[in-house]
Scaffold this active site. Structure first.
Site, PDB file in Angstrom:
ATOM      1  N   ASP A  64       0.872  -1.174   0.000  1.00 25.26           N
ATOM      2  CA  ASP A  64       0.000   0.000   0.000  1.00 25.26           C
ATOM      3  C   ASP A  64       0.909   1.224   0.000  1.00 25.26           C
ATOM      4  O   ASP A  64       1.531   1.529   1.019  1.00 25.26           O
ATOM      5  CB  ASP A  64      -0.896  -0.014   1.232  1.00 25.26           C
ATOM      6  CG  ASP A  64      -1.822   1.191   1.312  1.00 25.26           C
ATOM      7  OD1 ASP A  64      -1.726   2.082   0.450  1.00 25.26           O
ATOM      8  OD2 ASP A  64      -2.636   1.242   2.259  1.00 25.26           O
ATOM      9  N   SER A 144      -1.385  13.427 -15.230  1.00 24.88           N
ATOM     10  CA  SER A 144      -2.657  13.565 -15.930  1.00 24.88           C
ATOM     11  C   SER A 144      -2.774  14.985 -16.462  1.00 24.88           C
ATOM     12  O   SER A 144      -2.144  15.911 -15.939  1.00 24.88           O
ATOM     13  CB  SER A 144      -3.820  13.275 -14.976  1.00 24.88           C
ATOM     14  OG  SER A 144      -5.054  13.684 -15.521  1.00 24.88           O
ATOM     15  N   TYR A 164      -8.290  15.094  -6.632  1.00 24.57           N
ATOM     16  CA  TYR A 164      -7.448  14.474  -7.649  1.00 24.57           C
ATOM     17  C   TYR A 164      -6.612  15.479  -8.448  1.00 24.57           C
ATOM     18  O   TYR A 164      -5.391  15.294  -8.578  1.00 24.57           O
ATOM     19  CB  TYR A 164      -8.309  13.616  -8.579  1.00 24.57           C
ATOM     20  CG  TYR A 164      -7.515  12.797  -9.559  1.00 24.57           C
ATOM     21  CD1 TYR A 164      -6.941  11.584  -9.175  1.00 24.57           C
ATOM     22  CD2 TYR A 164      -7.343  13.222 -10.872  1.00 24.57           C
ATOM     23  CE1 TYR A 164      -6.213  10.826 -10.070  1.00 24.57           C
ATOM     24  CE2 TYR A 164      -6.616  12.460 -11.770  1.00 24.57           C
ATOM     25  CZ  TYR A 164      -6.059  11.273 -11.374  1.00 24.57           C
ATOM     26  OH  TYR A 164      -5.331  10.521 -12.257  1.00 24.57           O
ATOM     27  N   LYS A 168      -2.427  15.843  -8.761  1.00 23.75           N
ATOM     28  CA  LYS A 168      -1.702  15.763 -10.027  1.00 23.75           C
ATOM     29  C   LYS A 168      -0.920  17.046 -10.316  1.00 23.75           C
ATOM     30  O   LYS A 168       0.136  17.001 -10.956  1.00 23.75           O
ATOM     31  CB  LYS A 168      -2.661  15.413 -11.165  1.00 23.75           C
ATOM     32  CG  LYS A 168      -3.181  13.987 -11.082  1.00 23.75           C
ATOM     33  CD  LYS A 168      -2.025  12.986 -11.045  1.00 23.75           C
ATOM     34  CE  LYS A 168      -2.478  11.556 -10.919  1.00 23.75           C
ATOM     35  NZ  LYS A 168      -1.345  10.596 -10.924  1.00 23.75           N
TER      36      LYS A 168
END
Length: 202
Positions: A64, A144, A164, A168
């Site tokens: 993890d 991304s 998110y 990024k």
């Protein structure tokens, strides 16, 4: 890819999607791949899907990346069993729907830990191996387009990318920071970022 033949690559988030495909391609190129993910059964499935004569090149480990102890245990095992890390593919990522203002703080923290701190934990350990051996190495970060630009939601829909894009954007900054620091340490390690569509994670 010939110069990477028999080198050791660690691929995070290798149980599915982009990570699994990268692992397959590296194995087919003659690289010894250590595939890391939380789902050990999916990693075993990935290994069984490889041609029999290539399966020994894929080592699988449960890890993890959001947990520094789990990362350290995995990289300790790589160092013990294979003696080095030549390539690191920082692919593990988490995207959870919801709005930042109202979603669970625990979910926000998990996205942050996986997408940012997981990259930091893994890159530090890979760099340690590369620096100790003064060898050519390569660190890859999967980014991304939302690490550079945040799109407006379609009319009538809600913005649900929440944490998110922030993670990024952090990867965009980390890529340059890692590049500068590795240059300052006068190592032969290189840093590269690739952009992938966020929909490939789902």
């Amino acid at each position: 890819m010939e110069r990477w033949h028999n080198c050791v690559a660690v691929v995070t988030g290798a149980s599915s999607g982009i990570g699994a495909e990268i692992a397959r391609k590296l194995v087919s190129a003659g690289v010894v791949v250590v595939a890391l993910a939380r789902r050990l059964d999916r990693l075993e499935q990935l290994r069984q899907e490889l041609p029999e004569d290539r399966r020994s090149r894929l080592r699988i480990m449960q890890c993890d990346v959001s947990d520094v102890s789990s990362v350290n245990a995995a990289f300790d095992a790589v160092q013990r069993d294979l003696s080095r890390v030549d390539i690191l593919i920082n692919n593990a990522g988490k995207l959870s729907g919801g709005q930042l203002l109202t979603m669970s703080v625990d979910t926000v923290q998990q996205v942050l830990q996986t997408n940012v701190m997981g990259v930091v934990y893994c890159t530090r350990r890979a760099f340690e191996s590369m620096r100790q051996r003064q060898s050519t190495g390569h660190v890859v970060l999967i980014n991304s387009i939302v690490g550079h630009y945040i799109f407006n939601p379609l009319p009538g829909s809600q913005q649900e990318l929440n944490m998110y894009p922030a993670t990024k954007h952090a990867i965009t900054a980390l890529t340059e920071l890692f590049r500068q620091e590795m240059r300052e340490f006068k190592t032969q390690a290189k840093v590269t970022a690739f952009e992938a569509s966020i929909w490939l994670w789902q």
